[in-house]
Design a protein around this motif. Sequence first.
Motif, mmCIF file in Angstrom:
data_model
loop_
_atom_site.group_PDB
_atom_site.id
_atom_site.type_symbol
_atom_site.label_atom_id
_atom_site.label_comp_id
_atom_site.label_asym_id
_atom_site.label_seq_id
_atom_site.Cartn_x
_atom_site.Cartn_y
_atom_site.Cartn_z
ATOM 1 N N GLN A 29 -20.321 15.947 9.010
ATOM 2 C CA GLN A 29 -19.006 16.370 8.505
ATOM 3 C C GLN A 29 -17.896 16.030 9.489
ATOM 4 O O GLN A 29 -16.843 15.545 9.095
ATOM 5 N N ILE A 30 -18.142 16.256 10.761
ATOM 6 C CA ILE A 30 -17.126 15.938 11.775
ATOM 7 C C ILE A 30 -16.864 14.439 11.796
ATOM 8 O O ILE A 30 -15.713 13.997 11.833
ATOM 9 N N ALA A 31 -17.926 13.656 11.760
ATOM 10 C CA ALA A 31 -17.764 12.198 11.762
ATOM 11 C C ALA A 31 -16.985 11.745 10.523
ATOM 12 O O ALA A 31 -16.107 10.877 10.607
ATOM 13 N N GLU A 32 -17.292 12.353 9.395
ATOM 14 C CA GLU A 32 -16.600 11.992 8.153
ATOM 15 C C GLU A 32 -15.115 12.361 8.232
ATOM 16 O O GLU A 32 -14.252 11.598 7.802
ATOM 17 N N ILE A 33 -14.819 13.519 8.811
ATOM 18 C CA ILE A 33 -13.422 13.957 8.967
ATOM 19 C C ILE A 33 -12.669 12.984 9.862
ATOM 20 O O ILE A 33 -11.537 12.598 9.578
ATOM 21 N N GLN A 34 -13.309 12.557 10.953
ATOM 22 C CA GLN A 34 -12.650 11.650 11.889
ATOM 23 C C GLN A 34 -12.347 10.301 11.254
ATOM 24 O O GLN A 34 -11.325 9.696 11.552
ATOM 25 N N LYS A 35 -13.218 9.815 10.392
ATOM 26 C CA LYS A 35 -13.045 8.492 9.798
ATOM 27 C C LYS A 35 -12.137 8.505 8.579
ATOM 28 O O LYS A 35 -11.624 7.455 8.188
#
Length: 126
Positions: A29-35
């Motif tokens: 989820q964090i990676a998705e938010i960052q991208k």
Amino acid sequence: MKKVQSVILGALLAGTFTQGSAEETIDSQIAEIQKAPSAQRVQLMNRFKQTLANMNEEDQMKAMAQMRERLQIRSKAGNMASQSAQNAQKRTNQMNQVQHMNQIQHQNMMQIQNMNSGGSMQGSKR
């Protein structure tokens, strides 16, 4: 007795798998938010908050610390990129100034040469 041990062992294993998948979910989820583009980021953050609401307090604290750490790393990287762009722009401006000064100096040299060659012609005509 063996049945109780099996149930306890099963519960512990289930808890371990749940913990592992929760960490993977948080990471993804964090990676998705960052991208994500900024328009989509709000929706993803709301989903992240819902995930946090379903966790116990200790896991919530870990997930929020992980999010803060990732955002700080991203912020530092963004600042470094911005600083690099500013430095490149400064160097470009300095090179343009030097080039402009060289052009002016060249024009001045040409004018001096023209004046010198014109002055010696006048002197030779006399």
